[in-house]
Design a protein around this motif. Structure first.
Motif, PDB file in Angstrom:
ATOM      1  N   ARG A 323      38.019  51.142  32.742  1.00  0.00           N
ATOM      2  CA  ARG A 323      37.915  52.359  33.419  1.00  0.00           C
ATOM      3  C   ARG A 323      38.043  53.459  32.401  1.00  0.00           C
ATOM      4  O   ARG A 323      38.991  53.317  31.618  1.00  0.00           O
ATOM      5  CB  ARG A 323      39.137  52.556  34.542  1.00  0.00           C
ATOM      6  N   LEU A 324      37.138  54.193  32.132  1.00  0.00           N
ATOM      7  CA  LEU A 324      37.261  55.186  30.932  1.00  0.00           C
ATOM      8  C   LEU A 324      36.984  56.676  31.746  1.00  0.00           C
ATOM      9  O   LEU A 324      35.745  56.994  32.238  1.00  0.00           O
ATOM     10  CB  LEU A 324      35.886  54.984  29.998  1.00  0.00           C
ATOM     11  N   GLY A 325      37.983  57.430  31.441  1.00  0.00           N
ATOM     12  CA  GLY A 325      37.869  59.032  31.864  1.00  0.00           C
ATOM     13  C   GLY A 325      38.278  59.882  30.711  1.00  0.00           C
ATOM     14  O   GLY A 325      38.625  59.441  29.881  1.00  0.00           O
ATOM     15  N   GLY A 326      38.015  61.235  31.067  1.00  0.00           N
ATOM     16  CA  GLY A 326      38.168  62.104  30.131  1.00  0.00           C
ATOM     17  C   GLY A 326      37.080  63.132  29.743  1.00  0.00           C
ATOM     18  O   GLY A 326      36.414  63.505  30.712  1.00  0.00           O
ATOM     19  N   ASP A 327      36.929  63.452  28.681  1.00  0.00           N
ATOM     20  CA  ASP A 327      35.831  64.493  28.240  1.00  0.00           C
ATOM     21  C   ASP A 327      34.497  63.776  28.443  1.00  0.00           C
ATOM     22  O   ASP A 327      34.339  62.649  27.844  1.00  0.00           O
ATOM     23  CB  ASP A 327      35.951  64.834  26.821  1.00  0.00           C
ATOM     24  N   MET A 328      33.571  64.382  29.057  1.00  0.00           N
ATOM     25  CA  MET A 328      32.255  64.033  29.435  1.00  0.00           C
ATOM     26  C   MET A 328      31.556  63.822  28.419  1.00  0.00           C
ATOM     27  O   MET A 328      31.051  62.456  28.031  1.00  0.00           O
ATOM     28  CB  MET A 328      31.509  65.088  30.268  1.00  0.00           C
ATOM     29  N   ASP A 336      33.010  64.793  19.200  1.00  0.00           N
ATOM     30  CA  ASP A 336      33.092  65.374  17.886  1.00  0.00           C
ATOM     31  C   ASP A 336      34.500  66.063  17.535  1.00  0.00           C
ATOM     32  O   ASP A 336      35.399  65.833  18.314  1.00  0.00           O
ATOM     33  CB  ASP A 336      31.999  66.721  17.900  1.00  0.00           C
ATOM     34  N   ASN A 337      34.584  67.141  16.875  1.00  0.00           N
ATOM     35  CA  ASN A 337      36.036  67.690  16.390  1.00  0.00           C
ATOM     36  C   ASN A 337      36.483  68.242  17.720  1.00  0.00           C
ATOM     37  O   ASN A 337      37.967  68.492  17.774  1.00  0.00           O
ATOM     38  CB  ASN A 337      36.053  68.665  15.162  1.00  0.00           C
ATOM     39  N   GLN A 338      35.683  68.979  18.292  1.00  0.00           N
ATOM     40  CA  GLN A 338      36.270  69.678  19.664  1.00  0.00           C
ATOM     41  C   GLN A 338      36.541  68.714  20.799  1.00  0.00           C
ATOM     42  O   GLN A 338      37.456  68.801  21.620  1.00  0.00           O
ATOM     43  CB  GLN A 338      35.504  71.033  20.026  1.00  0.00           C
ATOM     44  N   HIS A 339      35.542  67.762  21.012  1.00  0.00           N
ATOM     45  CA  HIS A 339      35.481  66.734  22.150  1.00  0.00           C
ATOM     46  C   HIS A 339      35.920  65.560  21.732  1.00  0.00           C
ATOM     47  O   HIS A 339      35.430  64.599  21.285  1.00  0.00           O
ATOM     48  CB  HIS A 339      34.101  66.988  22.733  1.00  0.00           C
ATOM     49  N   GLN A 340      37.387  65.138  21.847  1.00  0.00           N
ATOM     50  CA  GLN A 340      38.130  63.994  21.574  1.00  0.00           C
ATOM     51  C   GLN A 340      38.996  63.424  22.730  1.00  0.00           C
ATOM     52  O   GLN A 340      39.068  62.240  22.362  1.00  0.00           O
ATOM     53  CB  GLN A 340      38.885  64.499  20.475  1.00  0.00           C
ATOM     54  N   TYR A 341      38.975  64.041  23.674  1.00  0.00           N
ATOM     55  CA  TYR A 341      40.141  63.354  24.700  1.00  0.00           C
ATOM     56  C   TYR A 341      39.446  62.483  25.590  1.00  0.00           C
ATOM     57  O   TYR A 341      38.282  62.613  26.125  1.00  0.00           O
ATOM     58  CB  TYR A 341      40.573  64.639  25.514  1.00  0.00           C
ATOM     59  N   PHE A 342      40.175  61.293  25.943  1.00  0.00           N
ATOM     60  CA  PHE A 342      39.561  60.203  26.845  1.00  0.00           C
ATOM     61  C   PHE A 342      40.967  59.655  27.280  1.00  0.00           C
ATOM     62  O   PHE A 342      42.195  59.785  26.585  1.00  0.00           O
ATOM     63  CB  PHE A 342      38.781  59.423  26.114  1.00  0.00           C
ATOM     64  N   GLU A 343      40.847  58.899  28.289  1.00  0.00           N
ATOM     65  CA  GLU A 343      41.706  57.999  28.866  1.00  0.00           C
ATOM     66  C   GLU A 343      41.136  56.737  29.336  1.00  0.00           C
ATOM     67  O   GLU A 343      40.223  56.587  29.905  1.00  0.00           O
ATOM     68  CB  GLU A 343      42.500  58.574  30.032  1.00  0.00           C
ATOM     69  N   ARG A 344      41.469  55.816  28.661  1.00  0.00           N
ATOM     70  CA  ARG A 344      40.906  54.450  28.992  1.00  0.00           C
ATOM     71  C   ARG A 344      41.930  53.249  29.466  1.00  0.00           C
ATOM     72  O   ARG A 344      43.100  53.024  28.757  1.00  0.00           O
ATOM     73  CB  ARG A 344      40.123  53.724  27.810  1.00  0.00           C
ATOM     74  N   ASN A 345      41.540  52.891  30.464  1.00  0.00           N
ATOM     75  CA  ASN A 345      42.477  51.651  31.318  1.00  0.00           C
ATOM     76  C   ASN A 345      41.592  50.423  31.153  1.00  0.00           C
ATOM     77  O   ASN A 345      40.679  50.253  32.110  1.00  0.00           O
ATOM     78  CB  ASN A 345      42.631  52.039  32.502  1.00  0.00           C
ATOM     79  N   LEU A 346      41.973  49.443  30.471  1.00  0.00           N
ATOM     80  CA  LEU A 346      41.376  48.043  30.332  1.00  0.00           C
ATOM     81  C   LEU A 346      42.427  47.124  31.135  1.00  0.00           C
ATOM     82  O   LEU A 346      43.675  46.892  30.549  1.00  0.00           O
ATOM     83  CB  LEU A 346      41.028  47.462  29.006  1.00  0.00           C
ATOM     84  N   SER A 347      42.076  46.420  32.093  1.00  0.00           N
ATOM     85  CA  SER A 347      43.178  45.667  32.793  1.00  0.00           C
ATOM     86  C   SER A 347      42.382  44.182  33.329  1.00  0.00           C
ATOM     87  O   SER A 347      41.217  44.158  33.601  1.00  0.00           O
ATOM     88  CB  SER A 347      43.650  46.545  33.851  1.00  0.00           C
ATOM     89  N   ASP A 348      43.111  43.150  33.186  1.00  0.00           N
ATOM     90  CA  ASP A 348      42.899  41.824  33.624  1.00  0.00           C
ATOM     91  C   ASP A 348      44.008  41.457  34.714  1.00  0.00           C
ATOM     92  O   ASP A 348      45.118  41.506  34.427  1.00  0.00           O
ATOM     93  CB  ASP A 348      42.718  40.994  32.908  1.00  0.00           C
ATOM     94  N   ARG A 349      43.651  41.193  35.803  1.00  0.00           N
ATOM     95  CA  ARG A 349      44.355  40.332  36.861  1.00  0.00           C
ATOM     96  C   ARG A 349      44.049  38.955  37.251  1.00  0.00           C
ATOM     97  O   ARG A 349      42.991  38.871  37.573  1.00  0.00           O
ATOM     98  CB  ARG A 349      44.626  41.394  38.195  1.00  0.00           C
ATOM     99  N   LEU A 350      45.183  38.260  37.064  1.00  0.00           N
ATOM    100  CA  LEU A 350      44.904  36.583  37.433  1.00  0.00           C
ATOM    101  C   LEU A 350      46.053  36.370  38.160  1.00  0.00           C
ATOM    102  O   LEU A 350      47.148  36.217  37.656  1.00  0.00           O
ATOM    103  CB  LEU A 350      44.745  35.891  36.400  1.00  0.00           C
ATOM    104  N   SER A 351      45.986  35.713  39.669  1.00  0.00           N
ATOM    105  CA  SER A 351      47.240  35.505  40.346  1.00  0.00           C
ATOM    106  C   SER A 351      46.800  34.197  41.047  1.00  0.00           C
ATOM    107  O   SER A 351      45.517  33.930  41.536  1.00  0.00           O
ATOM    108  CB  SER A 351      47.584  36.531  41.257  1.00  0.00           C
ATOM    109  N   THR A 352      47.671  33.470  41.378  1.00  0.00           N
ATOM    110  CA  THR A 352      47.460  32.265  42.236  1.00  0.00           C
ATOM    111  C   THR A 352      48.362  32.478  43.829  1.00  0.00           C
ATOM    112  O   THR A 352      49.512  33.062  43.346  1.00  0.00           O
ATOM    113  CB  THR A 352      47.947  31.038  41.700  1.00  0.00           C
ATOM    114  N   GLN A 353      48.102  32.027  44.788  1.00  0.00           N
ATOM    115  CA  GLN A 353      48.720  32.083  46.038  1.00  0.00           C
ATOM    116  C   GLN A 353      48.720  30.764  46.608  1.00  0.00           C
ATOM    117  O   GLN A 353      47.806  30.201  46.667  1.00  0.00           O
ATOM    118  CB  GLN A 353      48.217  33.071  47.100  1.00  0.00           C
ATOM    119  N   PHE A 354      49.705  30.455  47.188  1.00  0.00           N
ATOM    120  CA  PHE A 354      50.096  28.960  47.979  1.00  0.00           C
ATOM    121  C   PHE A 354      51.252  29.347  49.147  1.00  0.00           C
ATOM    122  O   PHE A 354      51.993  29.910  49.143  1.00  0.00           O
ATOM    123  CB  PHE A 354      50.665  28.065  47.038  1.00  0.00           C
TER     124      PHE A 354
END
Length: 723
Positions: A323-328, A336-354
């Motif tokens: 998931r990558l958001g921020g400056d388009m 570039d020097n003015q356009h630098q802002y971003f928020e990046r969320n990398l995630s992995d979910r692994l679960s078991t249920q019984f």
């Protein structure tokens, strides 16, 4: 002659008073099966009767014309006219009643563990049945933000201006006071909870159940505000294979698939989805209102019946998201020097249920269930990186006894939660274990009264200051059935929340600059809550009306707040109080729904009172639907969100949003088109959403939509249909 006249008068009188037998068989209009318990009433005679176990009703009536009204919970009322004596009519007359829409039909709930009808449970449980979930899944197939956001008393709050993340609050309380469960298992706690709403797709859900207020006995002290239990589909004898394809105007594409089948001793369900979204900036602000997202989910389950008394199932959930958001310009690879802002969320979910169930006999059973989850998440911003691996588990064993007068649930559970952290100058790692025992009794001595009481004892390690880690949590709920149409629930209980850093403030800050939590120097938050409601349901002419009004009150002592980047116990308490009103009216194919929520959350710190930010006092939902079952559905909805206090003392404006849904159904296909926020309400229309420069923005509170008008359309393909 006088005697002949007298005899004629007597014969006429006898004929007038002659009794005729009217035999009626009441059936379901769809299944053609007989219905037991249907009430038939003749108003002019003030006489009534109820259908026996085979659906038969019998009247003995004099010659004449009669209007008989048939009514039954879950069915539309119907009036029939009969003229006695009957002519050229079968000995038994069949009357067919039309089932109501899914939300008014009788629903069996699972969250209380005893699998009772919702109307018989003293705890107030709201349920979204399969029909309503099918509708919601076409509105937003990629997540459950809309599904929860349209529930009265539940408020979805954005936690990022550019990444699309959100949390949900019940009755105005912070998301850390609520629980999100799947099949009764806590799979979205702690660090993983911040992304849960936007990473759960609804296609494989058959029901969602909501408890508002304390639910501590069975689900731990953390369920202060309430909980949402997402119940997934189980296999049926007839196989099901469903595909959903969706495209929206905000550059989003969704593809989901669900397969299920039950054989003699084994069954399976397989759910998978792929969700893509391109970065989207409808207001040309230069920042993403919707982030660039790639997500893949796979969730297979196996169901086994090794014997007549045993059932078990085992499942695995896997999810990967970027998931990558921020400056388009940054998202599009043109930083570039003015356009630098971003928020990046990398995630992995692994679960078991019984889950394993052993029936001792028809009334007694033993249950064992467990989940183990691994969640990895990286949060990256300019000159900042946070990585964490959360390993959590939940294991429970319980005994359930269902009796005619008294039912019992008793058991023990163990929660573990560990977060080792990497790549950060300040260590936010933590480790937490909870051991609990609980017992709950449902007592129904009469038809008009049922009492559900419970108690729980938890021991926590490590323990917080002055608590010794021990918490005793009583809870009680009562159901009063006041005749055929009226009922009322009154209840309350205690709760607690152990200190941790995972709440809405930390998510909004992206865990940047946070200081480690000193659990030995902070107290557990303790709560006491109560609620009371009154319900009416019954026929109004040819329509069916259901009204529910709820009052709620919750007090939280020593609430944990973020101050100067450190979590501390506030010197005082907060109180959430308010009311909800829900009205549903069904008239043949037309349905009307109205919901209103009043929420007043006040902070009482250092002897001073202030309103809690980002908590609208007034919210209104309105929905008008027209549906021909299994053929066509159309709906118009409107949502009002009142003004709300923002951080810094300013006030966010109130606003309306409107939506439109049209679906056409065939046996194997459903085509749908849906429009949200038709009037294009956007917070960035009313002013900038950040201070500072585009290269280093400081975001303001997000209280209104940013993505504006969004139209989506798609198709559901039912290659195999178990209906």
């Amino acid at each position: 002659m006088r005697y002949l006249l007298l005899c004629a008068v007597l014969l006429t009188s006898v004929a007038t008073r002659a009794q005729h037998t009217l035999s009626i068989l009441v059936k379901d209009d769809q299944t053609k099966q007989s219905i037991a318990g249907v009430t038939a009433y003749i108003n002019e005679l003030k006489r009534g009767a109820a259908a026996d176990s085979s659906g038969h009703i019998q009247f003995n009536l004099p010659t004449g014309k009669y209007e008989i009204k048939f009514s039954m919970v879950g069915y539309l009322p119907q009036e029939k006219t009969f003229v006695l004596p009957l002519k050229n009519i079968e000995p038994v007359i069949e009357v067919y009643l039309e089932p109501m829409a899914g939300e008014l039909a009788e629903v069996v709930v699972q969250t209380n563990r005893t699998n009772q009808n919702r109307s018989d449970v003293p705890t107030r449980i709201e349920a979204l049945p399969a029909e309503e979930l099918d509708e919601k899944s076409t509105m937003r197939p990629g997540d459950i933000k809309m599904l929860l956001g349209e529930i009265t008393g539940v408020h979805v709050q954005a936690t990022s201006a550019v990444s699309g993340t959100a949390s949900f609050r019940i009755q105005g309380l912070d998301s850390r006071y609520t629980q999100l469960l799947q099949d009764g298992l806590p799979m979205y706690d702690g660090f993983s909870g911040g992304l849960s709403l936007v990473q759960v797709s609804p296609l494989n859900l058959k029901q969602a159940e909501i408890i508002k207020g304390s639910a501590s006995t069975l689900y731990g002290g953390g369920a202060i505000g309430g909980l949402v239990n997402l119940i997934t589909k189980t296999p049926a004898a007839k196989p099901e294979l469903t595909l959903l394809l969706n495209q929206n105007s905000a550059k989003g594409t969704d593809a989901s698939g669900f397969y299920s089948q039950q054989w003699t001793l084994i069954g399976t369900t397989i759910f998978s989805s792929y969700n893509y979204n391109g970065a989207y900036d409808p207001g040309n602000t230069g920042l993403s209102a919707v982030p660039k997202t790639n997500r893949f989910t796979l969730a297979p389950k196996v169901f086994l019946k090794p014997g007549n008394r045993d059932q078990l199932w085992f499942g695995v959930n896997f999810m990967h998201e970027d998931r990558l958001g921020g400056d388009m310009q940054v998202i599009n690879g043109h930083a570039d020097n003015q356009h630098q802002y971003f928020e990046r969320n990398l995630s992995d979910r692994l679960s078991t249920q019984f889950s394993y169930t052993h029936k001792l006999d028809s009334n007694n059973q033993l249950n064992f269930k467990s989940t183990v989850g691994y969640f990895y998440r990286t949060i990256a911003e300019p000159q900042f990186l946070f990585k964490g691996d959360q390993l959590s588990s939940y294991t429970e064993a319980n005994y359930v006894r269902n009796g005619k007068i008294a039912s019992w649930v008793a058991g023990a559970d163990v929660w573990t939660d560990h977060l080792p952290q990497r790549d950060r100058s300040v260590d936010l790692s933590y480790s937490h274990n909870t051991y609990g025992i609980f017992a709950q009794n449902t007592f129904k001595p009469t038809k008009w009264l049922a009492v559900e009481s419970g108690i729980r004892l938890d021991e926590n390690s490590p323990s917080s200051a002055s608590s010794n880690g021990l918490f005793l949590l009583p809870r009680v709920n009562t159901l009063f059935t006041l005749g055929k149409h009226w009922s009322s629930r009154v209840g309350g209980g205690l709760g607690y929340k152990m200190p941790d850093i995972f709440n809405d403030d930390a998510e909004e800050q992206g865990y940047r600059y946070l200081q480690p939590l000193n659990i030995g120097a902070t107290k557990a938050e303790r709560s006491a809550g109560a609620n009371a409601d009154v319900n009416y349901k019954g026929a109004v002419g040819d329509a069916f009306l259901q009204v529910n009004h709820l009052f709620f009150l919750t007090k939280v002592n020593d609430p944990l707040i973020l101050q100067n980047n450190a979590f501390i116990n506030a010197p005082g308490y907060l109180i959430s109080k308010g009311a909800e009103t829900n009205v549903k009216l069904l008239m043949d194919e037309l349905g009307i729904y109205l919901g209103y929520t009043y929420t007043n959350v006040q902070r009482h710190f250092n002897g001073l009172s202030s309103a809690q930010a980002l908590t609208p006092k007034h919210q209104l939902n309105a929905d008008l639907t027209y549906e021909v079952e299994n053929s066509f559905r159309a709906g118009v909805e409107g949502f009002y969100t009142g003004s709300q206090l923002l951080d810094g003392g300013t006030t966010g404006r109130d606003y309306w949003t409107f939506g439109l849904l049209v679906q056409k159904m065939w046996k194997h296909f459903v085509i749908f088109i849906n429009a949200e926020n038709l009037t294009d309400q956007r917070q960035n229309k009313w002013g900038t959403i950040y201070a500072g420069s585009i290269s280093n923005p400081v975001f303001k509170n997000i209280y209104a939509p940013l993505d504006g008008r969004v139209i989506n359309a798609g198709v559901i393909i039912k290659l195999l249909n178990n209906k």
